[in-house]
Design a protein around this motif. Structure first.
Motif, PDB file in Angstrom:
ATOM      1  N   ILE A 101      62.167  20.919  -3.555  1.00 42.81           N
ATOM      2  CA  ILE A 101      60.736  20.683  -3.421  1.00 42.81           C
ATOM      3  C   ILE A 101      60.499  19.197  -3.169  1.00 42.81           C
ATOM      4  O   ILE A 101      60.977  18.351  -3.936  1.00 42.81           O
ATOM      5  N   VAL A 102      59.760  18.873  -2.091  1.00 41.21           N
ATOM      6  CA  VAL A 102      59.575  17.484  -1.668  1.00 41.21           C
ATOM      7  C   VAL A 102      58.083  17.226  -1.454  1.00 41.21           C
ATOM      8  O   VAL A 102      57.381  18.047  -0.854  1.00 41.21           O
ATOM      9  N   ASN A 103      57.611  16.093  -1.954  1.00 38.95           N
ATOM     10  CA  ASN A 103      56.239  15.651  -1.685  1.00 38.95           C
ATOM     11  C   ASN A 103      56.189  15.056  -0.284  1.00 38.95           C
ATOM     12  O   ASN A 103      56.853  14.055  -0.001  1.00 38.95           O
ATOM     13  N   VAL A 104      55.382  15.647   0.595  1.00 39.50           N
ATOM     14  CA  VAL A 104      55.367  15.229   1.995  1.00 39.50           C
ATOM     15  C   VAL A 104      54.118  14.440   2.374  1.00 39.50           C
ATOM     16  O   VAL A 104      54.038  13.909   3.493  1.00 39.50           O
ATOM     17  N   THR A 105      53.144  14.357   1.490  1.00 42.50           N
ATOM     18  CA  THR A 105      51.900  13.648   1.827  1.00 42.50           C
ATOM     19  C   THR A 105      51.734  12.349   1.046  1.00 42.50           C
ATOM     20  O   THR A 105      51.094  11.411   1.535  1.00 42.50           O
ATOM     21  N   GLY A 106      52.277  12.284  -0.143  1.00 44.64           N
ATOM     22  CA  GLY A 106      52.148  11.066  -0.937  1.00 44.64           C
ATOM     23  C   GLY A 106      52.921   9.915  -0.331  1.00 44.64           C
ATOM     24  O   GLY A 106      54.051  10.076   0.126  1.00 44.64           O
ATOM     25  N   GLU A 107      52.306   8.737  -0.333  1.00 39.43           N
ATOM     26  CA  GLU A 107      52.956   7.552   0.227  1.00 39.43           C
ATOM     27  C   GLU A 107      53.909   6.964  -0.801  1.00 39.43           C
ATOM     28  O   GLU A 107      53.567   6.778  -1.962  1.00 39.43           O
ATOM     29  N   ARG A 108      55.101   6.655  -0.359  1.00 41.35           N
ATOM     30  CA  ARG A 108      56.117   6.073  -1.218  1.00 41.35           C
ATOM     31  C   ARG A 108      56.299   4.600  -0.871  1.00 41.35           C
ATOM     32  O   ARG A 108      55.916   4.165   0.212  1.00 41.35           O
ATOM     33  N   GLN A 109      56.889   3.871  -1.791  1.00 38.64           N
ATOM     34  CA  GLN A 109      57.056   2.433  -1.568  1.00 38.64           C
ATOM     35  C   GLN A 109      58.460   2.001  -1.980  1.00 38.64           C
ATOM     36  O   GLN A 109      58.987   2.435  -3.004  1.00 38.64           O
ATOM     37  N   GLU A 133      53.174  19.423  -1.405  1.00 40.12           N
ATOM     38  CA  GLU A 133      54.615  19.612  -1.371  1.00 40.12           C
ATOM     39  C   GLU A 133      55.034  20.686  -0.363  1.00 40.12           C
ATOM     40  O   GLU A 133      54.224  21.518   0.051  1.00 40.12           O
ATOM     41  N   ARG A 134      56.309  20.641  -0.022  1.00 37.77           N
ATOM     42  CA  ARG A 134      56.947  21.696   0.762  1.00 37.77           C
ATOM     43  C   ARG A 134      58.299  21.975   0.097  1.00 37.77           C
ATOM     44  O   ARG A 134      58.930  21.067  -0.441  1.00 37.77           O
ATOM     45  N   ALA A 135      58.730  23.226   0.150  1.00 39.28           N
ATOM     46  CA  ALA A 135      59.993  23.630  -0.453  1.00 39.28           C
ATOM     47  C   ALA A 135      60.961  24.074   0.636  1.00 39.28           C
ATOM     48  O   ALA A 135      60.650  24.979   1.416  1.00 39.28           O
ATOM     49  N   VAL A 136      62.107  23.435   0.689  1.00 44.82           N
ATOM     50  CA  VAL A 136      63.157  23.814   1.641  1.00 44.82           C
ATOM     51  C   VAL A 136      64.105  24.775   0.920  1.00 44.82           C
ATOM     52  O   VAL A 136      64.662  24.440  -0.126  1.00 44.82           O
ATOM     53  N   VAL A 137      64.276  25.957   1.488  1.00 41.08           N
ATOM     54  CA  VAL A 137      65.086  27.002   0.873  1.00 41.08           C
ATOM     55  C   VAL A 137      66.406  27.128   1.641  1.00 41.08           C
ATOM     56  O   VAL A 137      66.406  27.300   2.860  1.00 41.08           O
ATOM     57  N   LEU A 138      67.510  27.034   0.905  1.00 43.72           N
ATOM     58  CA  LEU A 138      68.843  27.221   1.467  1.00 43.72           C
ATOM     59  C   LEU A 138      69.433  28.501   0.893  1.00 43.72           C
ATOM     60  O   LEU A 138      69.409  28.715  -0.324  1.00 43.72           O
ATOM     61  N   LYS A 139      69.962  29.350   1.746  1.00 42.90           N
ATOM     62  CA  LYS A 139      70.604  30.585   1.307  1.00 42.90           C
ATOM     63  C   LYS A 139      72.097  30.478   1.598  1.00 42.90           C
ATOM     64  O   LYS A 139      72.505  30.328   2.745  1.00 42.90           O
ATOM     65  N   THR A 182      55.460  26.991   1.632  1.00 42.93           N
ATOM     66  CA  THR A 182      54.268  26.158   1.500  1.00 42.93           C
ATOM     67  C   THR A 182      53.620  26.384   0.132  1.00 42.93           C
ATOM     68  O   THR A 182      54.227  26.951  -0.770  1.00 42.93           O
ATOM     69  N   GLU A 183      52.384  25.962   0.003  1.00 46.15           N
ATOM     70  CA  GLU A 183      51.682  25.991  -1.277  1.00 46.15           C
ATOM     71  C   GLU A 183      51.613  27.406  -1.839  1.00 46.15           C
ATOM     72  O   GLU A 183      51.372  28.372  -1.128  1.00 46.15           O
ATOM     73  N   GLY A 184      51.815  27.510  -3.158  1.00 46.36           N
ATOM     74  CA  GLY A 184      51.689  28.792  -3.828  1.00 46.36           C
ATOM     75  C   GLY A 184      52.836  29.065  -4.779  1.00 46.36           C
ATOM     76  O   GLY A 184      53.749  28.264  -4.956  1.00 46.36           O
TER      77      GLY A 184
END
Length: 262
Positions: A115-123, A85-91, A100-102
């Motif tokens: 928080i968005v899953n960026v590696t898993g394949e979606r269908q 996952e990756r987390a996009v932070v808006l202020k 990133t991870e942690g």
């Protein structure tokens, strides 16, 4: 005997003398004052000494409340980001950073975290009725495999990326199928159609800035609508019979008949 005869020290309306040592009516002002003092003592409205005592007793409660509120605020801002996952932070609604991870923390009410899953394949599966180039109707099941290639664009550029993907897929499929004849859609032309759909779909998504990468487009077995299935089968059978009984070209016929044996 009258109450005011000589020798009487007190009147019957009072069990005491007044503060000047003379007989007289009861001191109502003093009685009201005592009653008011009792009421103030009951409801915390006493004199300055009572107020200071009440304030001193409330200070520990305010301290406990402040500590509990602070702990809740800190706990609300803690979040975990997995390896996929990756987390996009808006202020204050504007892009700030990508986490990133942690284990991370951001101030609630000031920042928003997506928080968005960026590696898993979606269908995304789809099924619909399409009109072919030769004006035939075909039911075409299709599935799109994709993943998130740009998490910032995925979160910020498009309000609903999945909805945009659905609309773009339907548009791409209808455009490609509408330029293809029915027999190609039903037979070996499906692979070529899938490749064209993938190319066109990716172009649409890139123009949106959706941050989506299309990996595979699969077109399953196409079929005519259920309402016209029997009529469609009759047409297919007639075409097969026509191909089977088609007259042989004259040159090929003469070559087979006249050619010497051995």
């Amino acid at each position: 005997m009258a109450w005011n005869e000589p020798g009487k020290d007190k009147d019957p309306w009072s069990g005491r003398g007044n503060k000047n040592g003379n007989d007289g009516p009861p001191d109502l002002d003093e009685a009201f004052k005592k009653l008011q003092d009792k009421l103030n003592g009951m409801f915390g409205g006493g004199g300055s000494g009572g107020r200071s005592t009440n304030n001193a007793s409330l200070k520990p409660l305010f301290s406990i409340f402040a500590v509990v509120a602070l702990l809740i605020y800190i706990g609300a801002g803690v979040y975990q980001v997995d390896a996929k996952e990756r987390a996009v932070v808006l202020k204050f609604g504007a892009f700030s950073e990508i986490k990133t991870e942690g284990l991370n923390w951001n101030a609630p009410l000031i920042t928003d975290v997506y928080i968005v899953n960026v590696t898993g394949e979606r269908q995304y599966p789809s099924r619909g009725l399409m009109l072919t180039e030769d004006e035939s109707i075909v039911e075409l099941p299709i599935s799109v495999q994709y993943n998130v290639s740009d998490v910032k664009a995925f979160v910020l550029n498009v309000r609903d990326p999945e909805t945009s993907l659905r609309h773009a897929t339907d548009s791409a499929v209808r455009h490609v199928v509408g330029s293809t004849e029915l027999n190609q859609v039903l037979s070996e032309g499906r692979q070529a159609i899938a490749g064209q759909v993938k190319q066109r779909l990716q172009a649409y998504l890139d123009s949106y800035g959706a941050g989506i990468q299309v990996n595979t487009v699969n077109i399953q077995e196409a079929r005519p609508p259920e309402e016209v299935r029997s009529a469609f089968d009759d047409v297919i059978k007639a075409k097969e019979d026509e191909a089977r009984f088609k007259p042989m070209p004259t040159a090929l016929f003469l070559r087979r008949v006249v050619a010497p044996s051995g």
